[in-house]
Design a protein around this motif. Structure first.
Motif, mmCIF file in Angstrom:
data_model
loop_
_atom_site.group_PDB
_atom_site.id
_atom_site.type_symbol
_atom_site.label_atom_id
_atom_site.label_comp_id
_atom_site.label_asym_id
_atom_site.label_seq_id
_atom_site.Cartn_x
_atom_site.Cartn_y
_atom_site.Cartn_z
ATOM 1 N N GLY A 152 0.873 -1.235 0.006
ATOM 2 C CA GLY A 152 0.019 0.072 -0.085
ATOM 3 C C GLY A 152 0.939 1.234 -0.055
ATOM 4 N N HIS A 153 0.348 2.252 0.688
ATOM 5 C CA HIS A 153 1.077 3.693 0.798
ATOM 6 C C HIS A 153 2.500 3.491 1.067
ATOM 7 C CE1 HIS A 153 -0.167 4.039 5.087
ATOM 8 N NE2 HIS A 153 1.129 4.479 5.242
ATOM 9 N N ARG A 154 2.973 2.491 1.926
ATOM 10 C CA ARG A 154 4.153 2.130 2.549
ATOM 11 C C ARG A 154 5.144 1.161 1.620
ATOM 12 N NH1 ARG A 154 1.457 0.812 7.926
ATOM 13 N NH2 ARG A 154 1.647 2.859 9.132
ATOM 14 N N GLY A 155 4.618 1.157 0.457
ATOM 15 C CA GLY A 155 5.533 0.412 -0.569
ATOM 16 C C GLY A 155 5.964 1.469 -1.760
ATOM 17 N N GLY A 168 8.198 7.103 0.037
ATOM 18 C CA GLY A 168 7.785 7.951 -0.946
ATOM 19 C C GLY A 168 6.326 8.683 -0.742
ATOM 20 N N PHE A 169 5.390 7.812 0.121
ATOM 21 C CA PHE A 169 4.162 8.564 0.219
ATOM 22 C C PHE A 169 4.209 9.749 1.221
ATOM 23 C CE2 PHE A 169 0.032 8.831 2.463
ATOM 24 C CZ PHE A 169 -0.924 8.734 1.087
ATOM 25 N N LYS A 170 5.157 9.627 2.232
ATOM 26 C CA LYS A 170 5.258 10.796 3.351
ATOM 27 C C LYS A 170 5.967 11.885 2.476
ATOM 28 C CE LYS A 170 5.263 8.044 7.161
ATOM 29 N NZ LYS A 170 5.635 7.718 8.679
ATOM 30 N N ILE A 171 6.992 11.465 1.671
ATOM 31 C CA ILE A 171 7.485 12.384 0.759
ATOM 32 C C ILE A 171 6.578 13.371 -0.004
ATOM 33 C CG2 ILE A 171 9.485 13.007 -0.692
ATOM 34 C CD1 ILE A 171 11.067 10.594 0.206
ATOM 35 N N ALA A 196 5.613 17.205 0.367
ATOM 36 C CA ALA A 196 5.880 18.129 -1.057
ATOM 37 C C ALA A 196 4.422 18.731 -1.041
ATOM 38 C CB ALA A 196 6.109 17.316 -1.999
ATOM 39 N N LEU A 197 3.284 18.122 -0.774
ATOM 40 C CA LEU A 197 1.975 18.739 -1.318
ATOM 41 C C LEU A 197 1.822 19.870 -0.291
ATOM 42 C CD1 LEU A 197 0.141 15.677 -2.303
ATOM 43 C CD2 LEU A 197 0.565 17.484 -3.914
ATOM 44 N N ASP A 198 2.193 19.588 1.171
ATOM 45 C CA ASP A 198 2.022 20.798 2.218
ATOM 46 C C ASP A 198 2.636 22.030 1.696
ATOM 47 O OD1 ASP A 198 0.784 19.145 3.667
ATOM 48 O OD2 ASP A 198 2.456 18.754 5.109
ATOM 49 N N GLU A 247 -3.718 19.475 -7.064
ATOM 50 C CA GLU A 247 -3.115 19.251 -5.578
ATOM 51 C C GLU A 247 -4.248 19.191 -4.719
ATOM 52 O OE1 GLU A 247 0.521 21.308 -4.700
ATOM 53 O OE2 GLU A 247 0.967 21.804 -6.847
ATOM 54 N N GLY A 248 -4.891 18.223 -4.938
ATOM 55 C CA GLY A 248 -5.973 17.832 -3.898
ATOM 56 C C GLY A 248 -7.242 18.545 -4.311
ATOM 57 N N THR A 249 -8.391 17.952 -4.678
ATOM 58 C CA THR A 249 -9.280 18.423 -5.069
ATOM 59 C C THR A 249 -10.157 19.236 -3.858
ATOM 60 O OG1 THR A 249 -10.860 16.366 -4.398
ATOM 61 C CG2 THR A 249 -10.112 16.768 -6.900
HETATM 62 C C1 LIG Z 1 -2.881 22.452 -15.667
HETATM 63 C C2 LIG Z 1 -3.231 21.292 -15.019
HETATM 64 C C3 LIG Z 1 -2.209 20.770 -14.014
HETATM 65 C C4 LIG Z 1 -2.658 19.560 -13.259
HETATM 66 C C5 LIG Z 1 -1.783 19.278 -12.269
HETATM 67 C C6 LIG Z 1 -2.018 18.067 -11.472
HETATM 68 C C7 LIG Z 1 -0.911 17.469 -10.589
HETATM 69 C C8 LIG Z 1 -1.205 17.181 -9.127
HETATM 70 O O1 LIG Z 1 -2.472 17.684 -8.733
HETATM 71 S S1 LIG Z 1 -0.416 16.822 -8.029
HETATM 72 C C9 LIG Z 1 -0.926 15.729 -7.003
HETATM 73 C C10 LIG Z 1 -2.239 15.926 -6.503
HETATM 74 N N1 LIG Z 1 -2.720 14.745 -5.587
HETATM 75 C C11 LIG Z 1 -3.041 15.079 -4.529
HETATM 76 O O2 LIG Z 1 -3.140 16.275 -3.852
HETATM 77 C C12 LIG Z 1 -3.596 13.824 -3.756
HETATM 78 C C13 LIG Z 1 -4.754 14.018 -2.828
HETATM 79 N N2 LIG Z 1 -4.844 12.982 -1.873
HETATM 80 C C14 LIG Z 1 -4.240 12.956 -0.708
HETATM 81 O O3 LIG Z 1 -4.003 13.961 -0.316
HETATM 82 C C15 LIG Z 1 -4.128 11.899 0.398
HETATM 83 O O4 LIG Z 1 -3.719 10.713 -0.519
HETATM 84 C C16 LIG Z 1 -5.321 11.597 1.268
HETATM 85 C C17 LIG Z 1 -5.425 12.719 1.992
HETATM 86 C C18 LIG Z 1 -6.523 11.236 0.374
HETATM 87 C C19 LIG Z 1 -4.612 10.398 1.939
HETATM 88 O O5 LIG Z 1 -5.158 9.862 2.780
HETATM 89 P P1 LIG Z 1 -4.739 8.440 3.140
HETATM 90 O O6 LIG Z 1 -4.630 7.342 2.353
HETATM 91 O O7 LIG Z 1 -5.662 8.254 4.384
HETATM 92 O O8 LIG Z 1 -3.423 8.329 4.153
HETATM 93 P P2 LIG Z 1 -3.011 9.004 5.568
HETATM 94 O O9 LIG Z 1 -3.499 7.878 6.205
HETATM 95 O O10 LIG Z 1 -3.219 10.342 5.676
HETATM 96 O O11 LIG Z 1 -1.349 8.957 5.518
HETATM 97 C C20 LIG Z 1 -0.680 7.785 5.257
HETATM 98 C C21 LIG Z 1 0.604 7.889 5.949
HETATM 99 O O12 LIG Z 1 1.249 9.076 5.479
HETATM 100 C C22 LIG Z 1 1.534 10.188 6.461
HETATM 101 N N3 LIG Z 1 1.310 11.408 6.071
HETATM 102 C C23 LIG Z 1 0.014 11.849 5.511
HETATM 103 N N4 LIG Z 1 0.379 13.150 5.424
HETATM 104 C C24 LIG Z 1 1.409 13.698 5.602
HETATM 105 C C25 LIG Z 1 2.210 14.757 5.513
HETATM 106 N N5 LIG Z 1 1.659 16.091 4.861
HETATM 107 N N6 LIG Z 1 3.591 14.857 5.899
HETATM 108 C C26 LIG Z 1 4.269 13.961 6.150
HETATM 109 N N7 LIG Z 1 3.560 12.754 6.311
HETATM 110 C C27 LIG Z 1 2.298 12.558 6.121
HETATM 111 C C28 LIG Z 1 0.605 9.628 7.670
HETATM 112 O O13 LIG Z 1 1.108 10.006 9.007
HETATM 113 C C29 LIG Z 1 0.508 8.290 7.383
HETATM 114 O O14 LIG Z 1 1.769 7.743 8.031
HETATM 115 P P3 LIG Z 1 1.905 6.127 8.583
HETATM 116 O O15 LIG Z 1 1.954 5.216 7.376
HETATM 117 O O16 LIG Z 1 3.112 5.993 9.416
HETATM 118 O O17 LIG Z 1 0.407 5.915 9.065
#
Ligand SMILES: CCCCCCCC(=O)SCCNC(=O)CCNC(=O)[C@H](O)C(C)(C)COP(=O)(O)OP(=O)(O)OC[C@H]1O[C@@H](n2cnc3c(N)ncnc32)[C@H](O)[C@@H]1OP(=O)(O)O
Length: 401
Positions: free
Chosen positions: A178-181, A232-235, A239-241, A364-366
């Motif tokens: 999953g996300h840890r892979g 990678g998932f955390k990175i 990055a998205l922050d 960057e997140g809907t």
């Molecule tokens: C012109 C048009 C251009 C278009 C460009 C489009 C390009 C883009 O948009 S870029 C990519 C955009 N994508 C996104 O924004 C993705 C949206 N999705 C998300 O934000 C997430 O997947 C979200 C919130 C749904 C995740 O949720 P979920 O699967 O529940 O994961 P979650 O449980 O929160 O976190 C998993 C792990 O990551 C860690 N983690 C989560 N957030 C962070 C963070 N901000 N910083 C560090 N670690 C984090 C958690 O602590 C957790 O750690 P552990 O494995 O130790 O438990």
């Protein structure tokens, strides 16, 4: 204590970018938008002005300025066009700041430094055709083979795909975990097996470059893996922050542009014997734009303030991104409305603002992902640790215990 004033340095940067946008983007942007042309010389000029590494420390070739200075740069650039703010978001916030946070000494020297100086351009490859909001569902594979990883798969909606020298690419090293892979790699455009294809005919950000990146048996040196395997998932999330912060900051600039255009038009255009600005329903739209501008600005600057202090800000960044991008889209739609039929034509910039404003509500997140995150925080289903590991505060390197 709260300080809502700009520092002298921030004010100087704001004026610098505004002048640059007015002189070097505004006169051409309508044509670039119509021709769907990404003007790469803008990136060269941004590099000359020291704006490709605003909040990267000087030791890595950047300006060493604080996060809210980056917010100011993003707002002023998006006043010109979302394409160029998007470029800075991708290059600086999503790529360089991630290398700063997670990269090792070799990676900072080889990749971060030239990026911060603007001699090389970085991009960010996370999204795939079958994995947008659900990051853990990515399918790109990275298989270790001695000193290299072999990467296969495709990324989509990658901004600067045809321009970037390096990509941060996220791929599965352990598909059953999953996300840890997921792991993160620096992939150079020149590595054999890398191809890209920019999209045409997008709704908006037509002066930008966005498209697909394909990797076919690309051999990536193991030294280009950022962080540990499985990090990678955390990175990507960290990055998205930063990326979302820059998107929210840009939205403030878009609202600014909408207000500027609407006030001008409301003073000049007359109906029923008086300027339309005298009509209360036009005033209502202007009032909502002003409220959206102020609200978004405060949310953005609060995030910058937190980032400067190394305080974990995932919740606050998500909120700022959602509210500011919605406010920008609403402001752009109202700006078109105020311009009436003229707002529907290329003669006025507001139709471009409205087309451009849609993407940030999605990328960057809907809006919906951010709403879910806010509800989950409120309900106690999600929480942030007080400090994020490795988060550089400003002045950089000093973390609050
Ligand atoms: C012109 C048009 C251009 C278009 C460009 C489009 C390009 C883009 O948009 S870029 C990519 C955009 N994508 C996104 O924004 C993705 C949206 N999705 C998300 O934000 C997430 O997947 C979200 C919130 C749904 C995740 O949720 P979920 O699967 O529940 O994961 P979650 O449980 O929160 O976190 C998993 C792990 O990551 C860690 N983690 C989560 N957030 C962070 C963070 N901000 N910083 C560090 N670690 C984090 C958690 O602590 C957790 O750690 P552990 O494995 O130790 O438990």
């Amino acid at each position: 204590m709260f300080d809502f004033s700009y520092s002298d340095d921030q004010l100087a940067v704001k004026k610098l970018v505004r002048k640059f946008v007015d002189k070097e983007i505004m006169p051409h942007i309508e044509r670039w938008d119509i021709e769907q042309h990404f003007e790469t010389s803008v990136l060269d000029r941004l590099a000359e002005l020291g704006l490709m590494g605003v909040c990267i420390p000087e030791q890595y070739g950047g300006q060493g300025m604080d996060y809210n200075t980056l917010a100011i740069v993003c707002a002023e650039l998006e006043r010109g066009d979302t394409a160029f703010r998007t470029a800075v978001s991708v290059h600086t916030a999503l790529n360089s700041m991630t290398l700063l946070q997670w990269g090792n000494g070799f990676q900072k020297e080889k990749y971060l430094k030239p990026q911060a100086q603007g001699t090389k351009v970085g991009a960010f490859g996370l999204t795939e055709p079958n994995a947008g909001s659900d990051v853990a569902a990515i399918e790109m594979r990275a298989v270790r083979d001695g000193d290299v990883y072999i990467l296969n798969g495709g990324k989509t909606w990658i901004s600067l795909c045809d321009i970037a020298d390096h990509f941060l690419i996220f791929a599965k090293t352990a598909p059953d975990q999953g996300h840890r892979g997921i792991s993160c790699f620096i992939v150079e455009r020149d590595f054999p097996g890398v191809t890209t294809r920019g999209f045409k005919n997008k709704l908006g950000i037509r002066a930008g470059n966005t498209g697909e990146v394909f990797l076919e048996d690309v051999r990536v040196p193991a030294e280009n893996r950022v962080g540990k395997e499985g990090e990678g998932f955390k990175i990507a999330m960290s990055a998205l922050d930063n990326g979302r912060f820059s998107v929210a900051a840009g939205a403030v600039g878009l609202i600014d542009a909408c207000i500027e255009a609407s006030l001008k038009y409301a003073h000049e255009r007359e109906t029923f014997g008086q300027p339309i600005g005298k009509h209360q329903l036009v005033q209502q739209m202007i009032a909502k734009m002003v409220a959206g501008y102020e609200t978004s600005r405060l949310l953005v600057y609060r995030v910058g303030w937190m980032k400067n202090r190394g305080i974990r800000n995932t919740r606050e960044t998500s909120l700022a991104k959602w509210i500011a991008c919605d406010a920008a889209f609403n402001a752009a739609a109202d700006a078109v409305q105020i311009h009436g039929a003229n707002g529907y034509s290329h003669e006025f910039p507001v139709e471009r603002y409205m087309r451009n404003a849609k993407a940030p509500v999605i990328y960057e997140g809907t809006r919906e992902i951010h709403q879910i995150m806010q509800a989950e925080y409120a309900l106690g289903y999600r929480s942030d640790k007080k400090l994020r590991k490795n988060l550089p505060s400003w002045p950089f390197g000093e973390e609050i215990e």
